[in-house]
Write a protein that holds these residues in place. Sequence first.
Motif, PDB file in Angstrom:
ATOM      1  N   THR A  27      -1.246  31.058  24.571  1.00 44.24           N
ATOM      2  CA  THR A  27      -2.200  31.425  23.524  1.00 44.24           C
ATOM      3  C   THR A  27      -3.514  30.682  23.660  1.00 44.24           C
ATOM      4  O   THR A  27      -4.374  30.782  22.808  1.00 44.24           O
ATOM      5  N   GLY A  28      -3.685  29.957  24.721  1.00 44.08           N
ATOM      6  CA  GLY A  28      -4.919  29.204  24.854  1.00 44.08           C
ATOM      7  C   GLY A  28      -4.526  27.820  25.273  1.00 44.08           C
ATOM      8  O   GLY A  28      -3.786  27.132  24.586  1.00 44.08           O
ATOM      9  N   PHE A  29      -4.933  27.425  26.449  1.00 47.42           N
ATOM     10  CA  PHE A  29      -4.484  26.170  27.017  1.00 47.42           C
ATOM     11  C   PHE A  29      -5.035  25.020  26.200  1.00 47.42           C
ATOM     12  O   PHE A  29      -6.233  24.823  26.110  1.00 47.42           O
ATOM     13  N   SER A  30      -4.163  24.283  25.555  1.00 50.39           N
ATOM     14  CA  SER A  30      -4.626  23.116  24.810  1.00 50.39           C
ATOM     15  C   SER A  30      -3.682  21.982  25.137  1.00 50.39           C
ATOM     16  O   SER A  30      -2.687  22.154  25.827  1.00 50.39           O
ATOM     17  N   VAL A  31      -3.990  20.811  24.610  1.00 47.55           N
ATOM     18  CA  VAL A  31      -3.186  19.634  24.889  1.00 47.55           C
ATOM     19  C   VAL A  31      -1.745  19.834  24.410  1.00 47.55           C
ATOM     20  O   VAL A  31      -0.811  19.284  24.964  1.00 47.55           O
ATOM     21  N   PHE A  32      -1.574  20.722  23.417  1.00 44.72           N
ATOM     22  CA  PHE A  32      -0.234  20.938  22.883  1.00 44.72           C
ATOM     23  C   PHE A  32       0.673  21.661  23.857  1.00 44.72           C
ATOM     24  O   PHE A  32       1.877  21.572  23.771  1.00 44.72           O
ATOM     25  N   ALA A  33       0.080  22.359  24.802  1.00 42.07           N
ATOM     26  CA  ALA A  33       0.896  23.075  25.774  1.00 42.07           C
ATOM     27  C   ALA A  33       1.581  22.117  26.735  1.00 42.07           C
ATOM     28  O   ALA A  33       2.470  22.507  27.484  1.00 42.07           O
ATOM     29  N   PHE A  34       1.182  20.830  26.719  1.00 43.72           N
ATOM     30  CA  PHE A  34       1.824  19.879  27.620  1.00 43.72           C
ATOM     31  C   PHE A  34       3.145  19.363  27.063  1.00 43.72           C
ATOM     32  O   PHE A  34       3.950  18.819  27.803  1.00 43.72           O
ATOM     33  N   GLY A  35       3.363  19.546  25.772  1.00 45.09           N
ATOM     34  CA  GLY A  35       4.572  19.017  25.144  1.00 45.09           C
ATOM     35  C   GLY A  35       5.827  19.487  25.843  1.00 45.09           C
ATOM     36  O   GLY A  35       6.700  18.689  26.183  1.00 45.09           O
ATOM     37  N   PHE A  36       5.901  20.776  26.112  1.00 41.68           N
ATOM     38  CA  PHE A  36       7.140  21.292  26.699  1.00 41.68           C
ATOM     39  C   PHE A  36       7.275  20.852  28.154  1.00 41.68           C
ATOM     40  O   PHE A  36       8.384  20.690  28.662  1.00 41.68           O
ATOM     41  N   ILE A  37       6.142  20.608  28.823  1.00 41.49           N
ATOM     42  CA  ILE A  37       6.206  20.135  30.210  1.00 41.49           C
ATOM     43  C   ILE A  37       6.793  18.721  30.237  1.00 41.49           C
ATOM     44  O   ILE A  37       7.644  18.397  31.077  1.00 41.49           O
ATOM     45  N   VAL A  38       6.364  17.912  29.271  1.00 41.26           N
ATOM     46  CA  VAL A  38       6.920  16.555  29.161  1.00 41.26           C
ATOM     47  C   VAL A  38       8.429  16.629  28.938  1.00 41.26           C
ATOM     48  O   VAL A  38       9.205  15.905  29.568  1.00 41.26           O
ATOM     49  N   ILE A  39       8.842  17.565  28.060  1.00 38.81           N
ATOM     50  CA  ILE A  39      10.275  17.712  27.774  1.00 38.81           C
ATOM     51  C   ILE A  39      11.033  18.099  29.048  1.00 38.81           C
ATOM     52  O   ILE A  39      12.103  17.561  29.344  1.00 38.81           O
ATOM     53  N   ILE A  40      10.460  19.019  29.807  1.00 40.08           N
ATOM     54  CA  ILE A  40      11.134  19.453  31.035  1.00 40.08           C
ATOM     55  C   ILE A  40      11.256  18.280  32.012  1.00 40.08           C
ATOM     56  O   ILE A  40      12.323  18.056  32.608  1.00 40.08           O
ATOM     57  N   LEU A  41      10.195  17.480  32.124  1.00 34.58           N
ATOM     58  CA  LEU A  41      10.243  16.328  33.026  1.00 34.58           C
ATOM     59  C   LEU A  41      11.309  15.331  32.576  1.00 34.58           C
ATOM     60  O   LEU A  41      12.090  14.832  33.404  1.00 34.58           O
ATOM     61  N   ILE A  42      11.359  15.065  31.264  1.00 36.35           N
ATOM     62  CA  ILE A  42      12.372  14.135  30.739  1.00 36.35           C
ATOM     63  C   ILE A  42      13.769  14.680  31.027  1.00 36.35           C
ATOM     64  O   ILE A  42      14.676  13.950  31.419  1.00 36.35           O
ATOM     65  N   THR A  43      13.914  16.005  30.879  1.00 34.93           N
ATOM     66  CA  THR A  43      15.223  16.616  31.121  1.00 34.93           C
ATOM     67  C   THR A  43      15.625  16.468  32.587  1.00 34.93           C
ATOM     68  O   THR A  43      16.784  16.222  32.902  1.00 34.93           O
ATOM     69  N   PHE A  44      14.636  16.603  33.457  1.00 35.71           N
ATOM     70  CA  PHE A  44      14.927  16.398  34.883  1.00 35.71           C
ATOM     71  C   PHE A  44      15.405  14.994  35.162  1.00 35.71           C
ATOM     72  O   PHE A  44      16.219  14.751  36.042  1.00 35.71           O
ATOM     73  N   LEU A  45      14.908  14.039  34.386  1.00 33.83           N
ATOM     74  CA  LEU A  45      15.303  12.649  34.596  1.00 33.83           C
ATOM     75  C   LEU A  45      16.626  12.328  33.910  1.00 33.83           C
ATOM     76  O   LEU A  45      17.550  11.824  34.531  1.00 33.83           O
ATOM     77  N   PHE A  46      16.721  12.641  32.603  1.00 28.17           N
ATOM     78  CA  PHE A  46      17.857  12.118  31.824  1.00 28.17           C
ATOM     79  C   PHE A  46      18.699  13.183  31.135  1.00 28.17           C
ATOM     80  O   PHE A  46      19.567  12.851  30.339  1.00 28.17           O
ATOM     81  N   GLY A  47      18.426  14.436  31.355  1.00 28.67           N
ATOM     82  CA  GLY A  47      19.191  15.465  30.652  1.00 28.67           C
ATOM     83  C   GLY A  47      18.533  15.843  29.331  1.00 28.67           C
ATOM     84  O   GLY A  47      17.347  15.583  29.106  1.00 28.67           O
ATOM     85  N   ARG A  48      19.347  16.431  28.438  1.00 32.17           N
ATOM     86  CA  ARG A  48      18.790  17.040  27.223  1.00 32.17           C
ATOM     87  C   ARG A  48      18.479  16.007  26.128  1.00 32.17           C
ATOM     88  O   ARG A  48      18.993  16.090  25.018  1.00 32.17           O
TER      89      ARG A  48
END
Lengths: 521, 306
Positions: free
Chosen positions: A54-75
Amino acid sequence: MKQQLLRPIRLFFAILTFISIAFIFTDIWQLLSPSLSRSLLFFQFIPSLTGLFTGFSVFAFGFIVIILITFLFGRIYCSFLCPLGVLIDLISSVSGFFRKIRYRFTPPKNFWRYAFLAASVLSLLSGSMLLIDLLDPYSNAGRIFTNLLRPAVIGVNNLISGILSEIHFYSLQRVAYHFPNPVAVVFPLAFLMIITLFALRRGRLYCNTVCPVGTLLGLISRLSVFRIKINASSCTVCGKCVSVCKSECINVNNLEVDMSRCVGCMNCLKSCNFSAIGYKASVRNKTQEFTNVDTQKRNFLKKLTIGGGAIMSISARHGYSPYNNRKAGSIPVKKNYPCSPPGSLSISHFTAYCTACHLCVSVCPTQVLQPALFQYGLEGILQPFLDPGVNFCNFDCVACSEVCPSGAIRPLTVEKKHVTQVGKVHFIRQSCVVYTNRKDCGACSEHCPTKAVQMVHWQHGLKIPEINQDLCVGCGACEFACPTIPYKAIYVDGNPVHLTARKPEKTETNEGFNPENDFPF
Amino acid sequence: MKRRDFIKASLAGGLAMGTALSFGQYYPLFYKSVPPQDYDLAAIKGGSPEAMFDKAIEVMGGMKKFVKKGQTVVVKPNIGWDVPPERAANTNPALVKRIIEHCYQAGAKTVYVFDNTCDNWSKCYQNSGIEKAAKEAGAKVVPGNTESYYHAVEISNGIKLKKAKVHELIMESDVFINVPILKHHGSADMTLSMKNLMGVVWDRRYWHLHDLHQCIADYATFSKKPTLNIIDAYRVLMKNGPRGTNESDVKMFQSQIISTDMLAADAAAIALFGKKPEDVRYMNLASALKVGEKDLSKLKIARLSM
């Protein structure tokens, strides 16, 4: 590091998440600024993901951070940051005071969890947010807070305020509450009952069977770098960890932990007297991967292609035009479209990205934002619209556009809002009290912030409304104020695509009293 | 006559005359000009809202004439719209503040301020500047946003409006000070003292549906009348009222009108606006219901300038 510490850390984040998110939805005193509220939702997966489109903003990074954390430590998200997950844990712990819940290992319900995920993705691809709206954990928590907790907070507030006003103490103000359409209450209530039932017996069953975010993160967790493992040499197979695992994913028979279902609550780490269970870096064994072929999943994917195609073709063939709803019966006021919130660009943009979390409903100071029933069609159920039956949109307010975490409502400045036309005014003269009763009224024109509705001279010395759609912003003040019953004589029909209204002109005035002169009496 | 007797007689005579004077209202025998307490209406121009009020209320007999020690006062400005003071859609906050200060100086126990707003109430209270100004002066700012504050009353002399739900503070307070702002009004022509009372009732839609002008006049007959009406005509909304669209709708009148008679105050304000009282229908209807005197030539008016 002592892994025993991970549980208190999880508890800290969980409590912080829950309290802050519950508070922004129930802040009836408007203590928090809309932008602060929005920032607190940075890590919410679905709204952040939607924000990407809906428009690239800083908030769109939230889910990327979550995905990275999941790659490291799971859910980790599911236990640390998901408000619904924490709510489920809360219900489990409260019931734990009365009757200790002892969990046991259960096999995953793969058909169901992948079916829900696939159906959500497919419905999204076919342009409908319906399943995401109904299943997203954050939005469900939002609806529980908005439609169940918030009225309770208002009730308590008003009770106290009422007692205080008896002794003429008016510092705590009563808050007006309008009951939304029944579905907006019944759905979250039913949802809460279901997750409570699950929580009382089976812990995180919703998260591991229905929740599309849980399942998606579960797929990523299969590849996590750090994983919870059982050390076979020190494990006594006592089963303590199993009995505290609300994901029911620890199998002591083969000493394996199903990382796709583990929500990272860290309860097992604390339960073990021998520190036999804990996070370990994982070097994945390729041969093992290939021997563990999940035939169930393969079969499922096959079925899915067929089923998904069917869903898509149904939605396509149905050709359901959600914006041509007329209410049953012959209704004099014929609205073709509802008004979507200012900043939402168009009805299609709004319905495509709104997750129906109802945060905008919670922060709307006039309560004009109400969860829809079928105003947007079935697919847009519970997505908010401007309901002039309840109130009208405050001319200078942009709160909804500032809080929306998914970008379904884009941020608006007050200046931009003043010329954002979400709908246009229509006047039915034959239904107007001036026309029928031959008496002055003018409630519509009074409330109009742009004078798109003006009172002009008519017959018998009366004044009757005259509309100018170019000036109209579609706030619905005229429709709200119109006293005629049962149908309004003036109403706003939504713009499917928001337009730009003309700004009221500035004109000089020289009539009236001049303080330099003597009084005219 | 001895000197001593003369002094005695003079003293006795003086005492008797003084006593008689203090019991009976014989001032007119000795003063040609009318004492200040007897003005029906004060109109003032050319100063700040506060300074104009200071002077005009003094001419009207001072606030002590209207507010007695230990009384509760409700001040009812127009806070109807979510716009700043420059837009002249709400009563001037500086005037409201000054009125409250006068009430406390006169010995008021508590001063309350409220309005049943049209736009969202908390935004109106905030952006009008009235909430802040009133609190600075020590008033209690009370909301009027939920029906539970309003209680049913009978309007026995009403023609169309027989019942209304009125805010509890209007019913319970000893003194009621009505502080409207002079404005153009799309539906009621002008909004002034009588129209401002629509903000003390809950069910306004009924008024619009059942002859707005008649209902305005009807409510003005209700027994709980304003003790004092202070019309703010400092900034005046000349068109697009009652909300206005931008600052070009506003003209500086730098004036103020005070009267205990709603109809008189409204008639004077309408004249300032450049109309005749008879041009506004509810004025004629209220006059027929004997709400007050709209013929300015029959009133004792103090015309003041700064």
